[in-house]
Write a protein that holds these residues in place. Structure first.
Motif, mmCIF file in Angstrom:
data_model
loop_
_atom_site.group_PDB
_atom_site.id
_atom_site.type_symbol
_atom_site.label_atom_id
_atom_site.label_comp_id
_atom_site.label_asym_id
_atom_site.label_seq_id
_atom_site.Cartn_x
_atom_site.Cartn_y
_atom_site.Cartn_z
ATOM 1 N N TYR A 123 0.685 -1.189 0.048
ATOM 2 C CA TYR A 123 0.460 0.054 0.135
ATOM 3 C C TYR A 123 0.587 1.570 0.255
ATOM 4 C CZ TYR A 123 -4.074 -2.161 0.887
ATOM 5 O OH TYR A 123 -5.546 -3.150 0.481
ATOM 6 N N SER A 124 0.258 2.620 -0.408
ATOM 7 C CA SER A 124 0.976 3.422 -0.536
ATOM 8 C C SER A 124 0.875 4.507 1.299
ATOM 9 C CB SER A 124 0.197 4.168 -2.218
ATOM 10 O OG SER A 124 -0.573 4.661 -1.523
ATOM 11 N N PRO A 125 1.843 5.302 0.966
ATOM 12 C CA PRO A 125 1.096 6.173 2.698
ATOM 13 C C PRO A 125 -0.783 6.251 2.134
ATOM 14 C CG PRO A 125 3.375 6.413 1.838
ATOM 15 C CD PRO A 125 2.813 5.604 0.803
ATOM 16 N N ASP A 126 -0.583 6.946 1.188
ATOM 17 C CA ASP A 126 -2.537 7.464 1.032
ATOM 18 C C ASP A 126 -3.630 5.841 0.961
ATOM 19 O OD1 ASP A 126 -1.042 6.894 -1.381
ATOM 20 O OD2 ASP A 126 -1.979 8.518 -1.651
ATOM 21 N N GLY A 127 -2.908 4.781 1.103
ATOM 22 C CA GLY A 127 -3.799 3.788 0.855
ATOM 23 C C GLY A 127 -4.031 2.773 -0.444
ATOM 24 N N ARG A 128 -3.763 3.391 -1.672
ATOM 25 C CA ARG A 128 -3.624 3.283 -2.690
ATOM 26 C C ARG A 128 -2.923 1.645 -3.589
ATOM 27 N NH1 ARG A 128 -2.593 8.750 -5.764
ATOM 28 N NH2 ARG A 128 -3.589 7.033 -7.850
ATOM 29 N N VAL A 129 -2.984 1.102 -4.071
ATOM 30 C CA VAL A 129 -2.793 -0.329 -4.035
ATOM 31 C C VAL A 129 -2.059 0.790 -6.116
ATOM 32 C CG1 VAL A 129 -2.340 -2.599 -5.203
ATOM 33 C CG2 VAL A 129 -3.488 -1.922 -2.654
ATOM 34 N N PHE A 130 -1.379 0.893 -6.381
ATOM 35 C CA PHE A 130 -0.726 1.624 -8.293
ATOM 36 C C PHE A 130 -0.857 0.790 -8.746
ATOM 37 C CE2 PHE A 130 0.514 4.760 -5.724
ATOM 38 C CZ PHE A 130 0.148 5.835 -6.226
ATOM 39 N N GLN A 131 -0.294 -0.489 -8.460
ATOM 40 C CA GLN A 131 -0.440 -1.872 -9.620
ATOM 41 C C GLN A 131 -2.143 -2.287 -9.881
ATOM 42 O OE1 GLN A 131 2.301 -5.342 -10.165
ATOM 43 N NE2 GLN A 131 3.438 -4.396 -9.502
ATOM 44 N N VAL A 132 -3.158 -2.301 -9.200
ATOM 45 C CA VAL A 132 -4.640 -2.395 -9.135
ATOM 46 C C VAL A 132 -4.853 -1.408 -10.284
ATOM 47 C CG1 VAL A 132 -7.135 -2.805 -8.219
ATOM 48 C CG2 VAL A 132 -4.585 -3.757 -6.854
ATOM 49 N N GLU A 133 -4.747 -0.271 -9.800
ATOM 50 C CA GLU A 133 -5.076 1.150 -10.795
ATOM 51 C C GLU A 133 -4.650 0.702 -12.269
ATOM 52 O OE1 GLU A 133 -4.244 3.958 -8.619
ATOM 53 O OE2 GLU A 133 -5.189 3.927 -6.853
ATOM 54 N N TYR A 134 -3.517 0.010 -11.971
ATOM 55 C CA TYR A 134 -2.850 -0.318 -13.308
ATOM 56 C C TYR A 134 -3.736 -0.407 -14.287
ATOM 57 C CZ TYR A 134 1.706 2.072 -12.179
ATOM 58 O OH TYR A 134 2.707 3.947 -11.072
ATOM 59 N N ALA A 135 -3.794 -2.007 -13.484
ATOM 60 C CA ALA A 135 -4.533 -3.160 -14.115
ATOM 61 C C ALA A 135 -6.151 -2.345 -15.336
ATOM 62 C CB ALA A 135 -5.020 -4.018 -13.610
ATOM 63 N N GLN A 136 -6.669 -1.682 -13.822
ATOM 64 C CA GLN A 136 -7.906 -0.875 -14.242
ATOM 65 C C GLN A 136 -7.907 0.384 -15.854
ATOM 66 O OE1 GLN A 136 -11.221 -1.223 -12.944
ATOM 67 N NE2 GLN A 136 -11.477 -0.176 -14.863
ATOM 68 N N LYS A 137 -6.394 1.204 -16.020
ATOM 69 C CA LYS A 137 -6.050 1.164 -17.301
ATOM 70 C C LYS A 137 -6.159 0.714 -18.435
ATOM 71 C CE LYS A 137 -5.089 5.599 -18.684
ATOM 72 N NZ LYS A 137 -5.738 6.683 -18.846
ATOM 73 N N ALA A 138 -6.026 -0.225 -18.529
ATOM 74 C CA ALA A 138 -5.331 -1.531 -18.792
ATOM 75 C C ALA A 138 -6.500 -1.619 -19.928
ATOM 76 C CB ALA A 138 -5.090 -2.030 -19.262
ATOM 77 N N VAL A 139 -8.171 -1.685 -18.477
ATOM 78 C CA VAL A 139 -9.177 -2.007 -18.879
ATOM 79 C C VAL A 139 -9.656 -0.917 -20.394
ATOM 80 C CG1 VAL A 139 -11.409 -2.247 -18.178
ATOM 81 C CG2 VAL A 139 -9.425 -3.330 -17.195
ATOM 82 N N ASP A 140 -9.793 0.418 -19.008
ATOM 83 C CA ASP A 140 -9.874 1.936 -20.048
ATOM 84 C C ASP A 140 -8.966 2.310 -20.893
ATOM 85 O OD1 ASP A 140 -11.571 1.824 -17.110
ATOM 86 O OD2 ASP A 140 -9.848 3.281 -16.462
ATOM 87 N N ASN A 141 -8.749 1.217 -21.346
ATOM 88 C CA ASN A 141 -7.948 1.588 -22.863
ATOM 89 C C ASN A 141 -8.752 0.882 -23.811
ATOM 90 O OD1 ASN A 141 -5.921 3.405 -22.017
ATOM 91 N ND2 ASN A 141 -4.393 2.652 -21.346
ATOM 92 N N SER A 142 -9.393 -0.183 -23.026
ATOM 93 C CA SER A 142 -9.636 -1.166 -24.529
ATOM 94 C C SER A 142 -11.258 -0.908 -24.818
ATOM 95 C CB SER A 142 -9.903 -2.873 -23.517
ATOM 96 O OG SER A 142 -10.209 -3.983 -24.531
#
Length: 258
Positions: free
Chosen positions: A15-34
């Motif tokens: 987790y990042s200090p502000d509670g984010r999991v960046f690799q999950v966000e990157y995975a969501q970005k792959a979805v948004d580009n499809s």
């Protein structure tokens, strides 16, 4: 507090200090580009529609489908990495077969959606794996009637009357919210799904695309199948006419402004 570039995206288990999991966000970005995928749950079934972007004119039509059958009564549409989709479809088939072997009945929609979501979520827990870069729309029929679920790369899942994923999801969601889904038939939903996909398609970025349509409903004997060719052709014609009408209306508005 910012976490960009501080190394918190090197592992999915951090987790990042502000509670984010960046690799999950990157995975969501792959979805948004499809390409866009939508699902509509109506009174007598569920319709799935996908905008499959064609990157070359040499591709064989109807190959590499993005709508797949994961069980006789289960259909899956996806946005994101196709290789990940195939893996998840294989998992759903195994879970469906296992449930039927044990309980001697077809797996209910909420059970198969939960099992798939738990499997996807497990890939967000360990540093030795990566999240699935795909969002799946799961269409199914069971004793409660037609069901539609969406499973995100984080493992979060929820049931929907209508939902959309992919690069055109905002346009698609706006159009879906205008529909009276509870009083709509699957044949009407097929036409609306095609219209929405055509509306969400961005010609300036992706000129070539192929429309995929499937349903699971009483008309298909509660089996997930791609829609018949005559129904598909009617839906495409309806979508193209609607698109032409919208363009004519926009031209008239521009002329009035002048």
């Amino acid at each position: 507090m910012t976490s960009i570039g501080t190394g918190y995206d090197l592992s999915v288990s951090t987790y990042s200090p502000d509670g984010r999991v960046f690799q999950v966000e990157y995975a969501q970005k792959a979805v948004d580009n499809s390409g866009t995928a939508i699902g509509l749950r109506v009174k007598d079934g569920v319709v799935l529609a996908v905008e499959k972007i064609k990157h070359s004119r040499l591709l064989v039509p109807h190959s590499n489908r993005r709508i797949m059958t994961a069980g006789k009564h289960i259909g899956i549409a996806s946005a994101g990495w196709m290789s990940d989709t195939r893996h998840l479809v294989k998992r759903v088939r195994e879970e469906s077969r296992s449930y039927t072997d044990v309980y001697k009945t077809k797996v209910p929609a909420h059970i198969i959606a939960e099992r798939l979501a738990m499997y996807v979520q497990a890939y967000t827990l360990y540093s030795s794996v990566r999240p699935f870069g795909v969002s799946t729309l799961l269409a199914c029929t069971d004793a409660k009637g037609p069901q539609l679920y969406m499973i995100e790369p984080s493992g979060y899942y929820v049931g929907y009357r209508g939902c959309a994923v992919g690069k055109g999801k905002q346009v698609a969601k706006t159009e879906i919210e205008k529909l009276d889904l509870d009083n709509m038939t699957v044949r009407e939903a097929v036409k609306e799904a095609a219209r929405i996909i055509y509306s969400a398609h961005d010609d300036t970025k992706d000129k070539l695309f192929e429309l995929e349509l499937s349903w699971v409903c009483k008309e298909s004997n509660d089996l997930h199948v791609h829609v018949p060719q005559d129904v598909y052709d009617d839906a495409v014609q309806h979508a193209e006419r609607s698109l032409d009408d919208d363009e004519d209306d926009n031209e008239m508005d521009d002329d009035e402004d002048l």
